[in-house]
Motif scaffolding. Structure first.
Motif, PDB file in Angstrom:
ATOM      1  N   UNK A 103      64.630  35.496  60.623  1.00 30.62           N
ATOM      2  CA  UNK A 103      63.534  34.726  61.212  1.00 30.62           C
ATOM      3  C   UNK A 103      63.831  33.233  61.107  1.00 30.62           C
ATOM      4  N   UNK A 104      63.834  32.531  62.242  1.00 32.25           N
ATOM      5  CA  UNK A 104      64.055  31.085  62.201  1.00 32.25           C
ATOM      6  C   UNK A 104      62.871  30.374  61.545  1.00 32.25           C
TER       7      UNK A 104
ATOM      8  N   UNK B  26      57.548  40.898  68.404  1.00 32.85           N
ATOM      9  CA  UNK B  26      58.235  41.001  67.115  1.00 32.85           C
ATOM     10  C   UNK B  26      57.635  39.989  66.143  1.00 32.85           C
ATOM     11  N   UNK B  27      56.556  40.385  65.523  1.00 34.25           N
ATOM     12  CA  UNK B  27      55.821  39.483  64.629  1.00 34.25           C
ATOM     13  C   UNK B  27      56.627  39.079  63.403  1.00 34.25           C
TER      14      UNK B  27
ATOM     15  N   UNK C  77      56.575  32.660  77.391  1.00 34.69           N
ATOM     16  CA  UNK C  77      57.720  33.303  76.749  1.00 34.69           C
ATOM     17  C   UNK C  77      57.532  33.377  75.233  1.00 34.69           C
ATOM     18  N   UNK C  78      57.123  32.277  74.636  1.00 32.87           N
ATOM     19  CA  UNK C  78      56.955  32.246  73.178  1.00 32.87           C
ATOM     20  C   UNK C  78      55.849  33.187  72.717  1.00 32.87           C
TER      21      UNK C  78
ATOM     22  N   UNK D  61      57.443  35.094  63.437  1.00 36.87           N
ATOM     23  CA  UNK D  61      56.181  34.810  62.749  1.00 36.87           C
ATOM     24  C   UNK D  61      55.771  33.345  62.817  1.00 36.87           C
ATOM     25  N   UNK D  62      56.724  32.435  62.909  1.00 33.38           N
ATOM     26  CA  UNK D  62      56.427  31.004  62.898  1.00 33.38           C
ATOM     27  C   UNK D  62      56.227  30.409  64.298  1.00 33.38           C
ATOM     28  N   UNK D  63      56.334  31.227  65.331  1.00 36.77           N
ATOM     29  CA  UNK D  63      56.225  30.709  66.696  1.00 36.77           C
ATOM     30  C   UNK D  63      54.876  30.069  66.958  1.00 36.77           C
ATOM     31  N   UNK D  64      53.806  30.762  66.654  1.00 41.53           N
ATOM     32  CA  UNK D  64      52.455  30.222  66.930  1.00 41.53           C
ATOM     33  C   UNK D  64      52.249  28.886  66.233  1.00 41.53           C
TER      34      UNK D  64
END
Length: 86
Positions: A40-41, A73-74, A65-66, A78-81
């Motif tokens: 996970x980035x 794939x949570x 897209x994000x 996980x840090x996208x939001x």
């Protein structure tokens, strides 16, 4: 709806997908991640990649897209939001 979003991105937005993965230095084949799992980035790396994308692609395409990634794939994304709000 999930299949439609996946199909849409793989058919119409592969360049955006590839650019995002390139910005994160994640190996891929034209936007398709071939690895079983990807670390996970961090929020910071995702935020920097988002800034790069929004300089090239319409912000609404980047956001869709994000949000699709985060929904699919949570664990990995996980840090996208949080990064979208930066």
């Amino acid at each position: 709806a999930t299949r439609a979003l996946i199909s849409y991105h793989f058919t119409v937005k592969r360049d955006l997908m590839a650019a995002f993965l390139d910005a994160l230095e994640i190996k891929h084949d034209n936007g398709l991640i071939n690895e079983e799992s990807v670390p996970a980035p961090s929020r910071e790396r995702i935020a920097a990649a988002i800034t790069t994308l929004k300089g090239t692609f319409p912000p609404e395409d980047v956001d869709l897209y994000l949000r699709t990634l985060a929904a699919l794939d949570e664990d990995t994304w996980a840090e996208v939001e949080a990064a979208m709000g930066d």
